[in-house]
Scaffold this motif. Structure first.
Motif, PDB file in Angstrom:
ATOM      1  N   SER A   9      -6.816  -9.436   6.912  1.00  0.00           N
ATOM      2  CA  SER A   9      -6.768  -7.903   6.489  1.00  0.00           C
ATOM      3  C   SER A   9      -5.139  -6.543   7.083  1.00  0.00           C
ATOM      4  O   SER A   9      -6.654  -6.367   8.507  1.00  0.00           O
ATOM      5  CB  SER A   9      -7.873  -7.170   5.729  1.00  0.00           C
ATOM      6  N   VAL A  10      -4.560  -6.695   6.162  1.00  0.00           N
ATOM      7  CA  VAL A  10      -3.484  -5.139   6.527  1.00  0.00           C
ATOM      8  C   VAL A  10      -3.423  -3.767   5.442  1.00  0.00           C
ATOM      9  O   VAL A  10      -3.452  -4.807   4.690  1.00  0.00           O
ATOM     10  CB  VAL A  10      -1.859  -5.516   8.124  1.00  0.00           C
ATOM     11  N   THR A  11      -3.231  -3.203   5.600  1.00  0.00           N
ATOM     12  CA  THR A  11      -3.166  -2.335   4.486  1.00  0.00           C
ATOM     13  C   THR A  11      -2.420  -1.172   5.159  1.00  0.00           C
ATOM     14  O   THR A  11      -1.372  -1.171   6.483  1.00  0.00           O
ATOM     15  CB  THR A  11      -4.017  -1.020   4.837  1.00  0.00           C
ATOM     16  N   ILE A  12      -0.971  -1.463   4.062  1.00  0.00           N
ATOM     17  CA  ILE A  12       0.871  -1.070   4.400  1.00  0.00           C
ATOM     18  C   ILE A  12       0.655  -0.008   2.796  1.00  0.00           C
ATOM     19  O   ILE A  12       0.376  -0.115   2.058  1.00  0.00           O
ATOM     20  CB  ILE A  12       1.220  -2.291   4.924  1.00  0.00           C
ATOM     21  N   LEU A  13       0.713   1.411   3.224  1.00  0.00           N
ATOM     22  CA  LEU A  13       1.062   2.076   2.219  1.00  0.00           C
ATOM     23  C   LEU A  13      -0.315   1.908   1.487  1.00  0.00           C
ATOM     24  O   LEU A  13      -0.049   1.694   0.260  1.00  0.00           O
ATOM     25  CB  LEU A  13       2.403   1.796   1.801  1.00  0.00           C
ATOM     26  N   GLU A  14      -0.953   2.315   1.672  1.00  0.00           N
ATOM     27  CA  GLU A  14      -2.069   2.294   0.883  1.00  0.00           C
ATOM     28  C   GLU A  14      -2.519   0.807   0.344  1.00  0.00           C
ATOM     29  O   GLU A  14      -3.413   0.918  -0.826  1.00  0.00           O
ATOM     30  CB  GLU A  14      -3.091   2.888  -0.086  1.00  0.00           C
ATOM     31  N   LYS A  15      -1.927  -0.120   0.565  1.00  0.00           N
ATOM     32  CA  LYS A  15      -2.034  -1.454  -0.239  1.00  0.00           C
ATOM     33  C   LYS A  15      -2.812  -2.415   1.189  1.00  0.00           C
ATOM     34  O   LYS A  15      -2.121  -2.787   2.398  1.00  0.00           O
ATOM     35  CB  LYS A  15      -1.055  -2.181  -0.735  1.00  0.00           C
ATOM     36  N   GLU A  16      -3.712  -3.108   0.219  1.00  0.00           N
ATOM     37  CA  GLU A  16      -4.202  -4.605   1.512  1.00  0.00           C
ATOM     38  C   GLU A  16      -3.330  -5.498   1.161  1.00  0.00           C
ATOM     39  O   GLU A  16      -3.269  -5.914   0.137  1.00  0.00           O
ATOM     40  CB  GLU A  16      -5.716  -4.662   1.177  1.00  0.00           C
ATOM     41  N   ALA A  27      -4.269  -8.544  17.610  1.00  0.00           N
ATOM     42  CA  ALA A  27      -4.263  -7.636  17.902  1.00  0.00           C
ATOM     43  C   ALA A  27      -2.466  -7.337  17.639  1.00  0.00           C
ATOM     44  O   ALA A  27      -2.411  -5.796  17.412  1.00  0.00           O
ATOM     45  CB  ALA A  27      -4.656  -7.161  19.833  1.00  0.00           C
ATOM     46  N   GLU A  28      -1.641  -8.289  18.146  1.00  0.00           N
ATOM     47  CA  GLU A  28       0.024  -7.554  17.567  1.00  0.00           C
ATOM     48  C   GLU A  28      -0.054  -8.154  16.527  1.00  0.00           C
ATOM     49  O   GLU A  28       0.985  -7.076  15.832  1.00  0.00           O
ATOM     50  CB  GLU A  28       0.818  -8.809  18.071  1.00  0.00           C
ATOM     51  N   LEU A  29      -0.356  -7.901  15.456  1.00  0.00           N
ATOM     52  CA  LEU A  29      -0.344  -8.252  14.055  1.00  0.00           C
ATOM     53  C   LEU A  29      -0.800  -7.294  13.411  1.00  0.00           C
ATOM     54  O   LEU A  29       0.018  -6.329  12.506  1.00  0.00           O
ATOM     55  CB  LEU A  29      -1.064  -9.444  13.617  1.00  0.00           C
ATOM     56  N   LEU A  30      -2.278  -6.624  14.109  1.00  0.00           N
ATOM     57  CA  LEU A  30      -2.216  -4.823  13.786  1.00  0.00           C
ATOM     58  C   LEU A  30      -1.310  -3.911  14.474  1.00  0.00           C
ATOM     59  O   LEU A  30      -0.927  -2.594  13.147  1.00  0.00           O
ATOM     60  CB  LEU A  30      -3.949  -4.920  13.639  1.00  0.00           C
ATOM     61  N   LEU A  31      -0.907  -4.063  15.313  1.00  0.00           N
ATOM     62  CA  LEU A  31      -0.149  -3.144  15.459  1.00  0.00           C
ATOM     63  C   LEU A  31       1.343  -3.194  15.392  1.00  0.00           C
ATOM     64  O   LEU A  31       2.199  -2.430  14.861  1.00  0.00           O
ATOM     65  CB  LEU A  31       0.150  -3.497  17.762  1.00  0.00           C
ATOM     66  N   ALA A  33       1.397  -4.051  11.592  1.00  0.00           N
ATOM     67  CA  ALA A  33       1.094  -3.402  10.422  1.00  0.00           C
ATOM     68  C   ALA A  33       1.296  -2.115  10.730  1.00  0.00           C
ATOM     69  O   ALA A  33       2.296  -1.378   9.998  1.00  0.00           O
ATOM     70  CB  ALA A  33      -0.221  -3.981   9.660  1.00  0.00           C
ATOM     71  N   ARG A  34       0.867  -1.988  11.912  1.00  0.00           N
ATOM     72  CA  ARG A  34       0.988  -0.176  11.728  1.00  0.00           C
ATOM     73  C   ARG A  34       1.813   0.479  12.370  1.00  0.00           C
ATOM     74  O   ARG A  34       2.461   1.396  11.279  1.00  0.00           O
ATOM     75  CB  ARG A  34      -0.221   0.184  13.009  1.00  0.00           C
ATOM     76  N   HIS A  35       3.024  -0.433  12.612  1.00  0.00           N
ATOM     77  CA  HIS A  35       4.897   0.197  12.914  1.00  0.00           C
ATOM     78  C   HIS A  35       4.851   0.274  11.816  1.00  0.00           C
ATOM     79  O   HIS A  35       5.687   0.815  11.139  1.00  0.00           O
ATOM     80  CB  HIS A  35       5.330  -0.274  13.971  1.00  0.00           C
ATOM     81  N   LEU A  36       5.087  -0.954  10.858  1.00  0.00           N
ATOM     82  CA  LEU A  36       5.784  -0.905   9.886  1.00  0.00           C
ATOM     83  C   LEU A  36       5.220   0.316   8.631  1.00  0.00           C
ATOM     84  O   LEU A  36       6.088   0.913   8.344  1.00  0.00           O
ATOM     85  CB  LEU A  36       5.370  -2.555   9.299  1.00  0.00           C
TER      86      LEU A  36
END
Length: 121
Positions: A9-16, A27-31, A33-36
């Motif tokens: 699960s990743v959260t981008i602009l308050e959407k999961e 770890a790369e996925l989470l980074l 998603a955070r960058h996006l």
């Protein structure tokens, strides 16, 4: 995706979002998603782009531009040329823009303005 991919699960602009990803790449996925998320928040905060889809497209364009610059050595490989541009800009009191990002942003702003005019009309 391979058989050993798990859903994360990743959260981008308050959407999961649920994303399939091999555990060793989480770890790369989470980074990523955070960058996006950071890019999209920055675009949204300008107030110039409205709508999640448009914000996502603008963020994708910006990130693609960064990637292409890096691949072409503009951001990392041409430190000598960038140094010359920065020194010249400092002498003249300007901010260096070796990649032409100001010009690109102006073009994008104009295109968005024209798009809004078409939607209104």
């Amino acid at each position: 995706m391979s058989a050993n991919a798990s859903t994360f699960s990743v959260t981008i602009l308050e959407k999961e979002y649920q994303v399939a990803c091999p555990p060793d790449q989480q770890a790369e996925l989470l980074l990523s998603a955070r960058h996006l998320d950071e890019q999209m928040r920055a675009i949204r905060s300008t107030g110039k782009v409205i709508g999640l889809e448009r914000i996502a497209v603008m963020a994708a364009l910006n990130i693609s531009h960064e990637l292409l610059q890096t691949r072409n050595g503009v951001s990392t490989g041409n430190a000598k040329d960038s140094g010359k541009a920065n020194a010249t800009a400092e002498k003249s009191g300007e901010v260096a823009d070796p990649a032409g990002l100001s010009s690109l942003n102006a073009k994008l702003d104009e295109a968005l303005h024209q798009l809004r005019q078409l939607e209104i009309g």
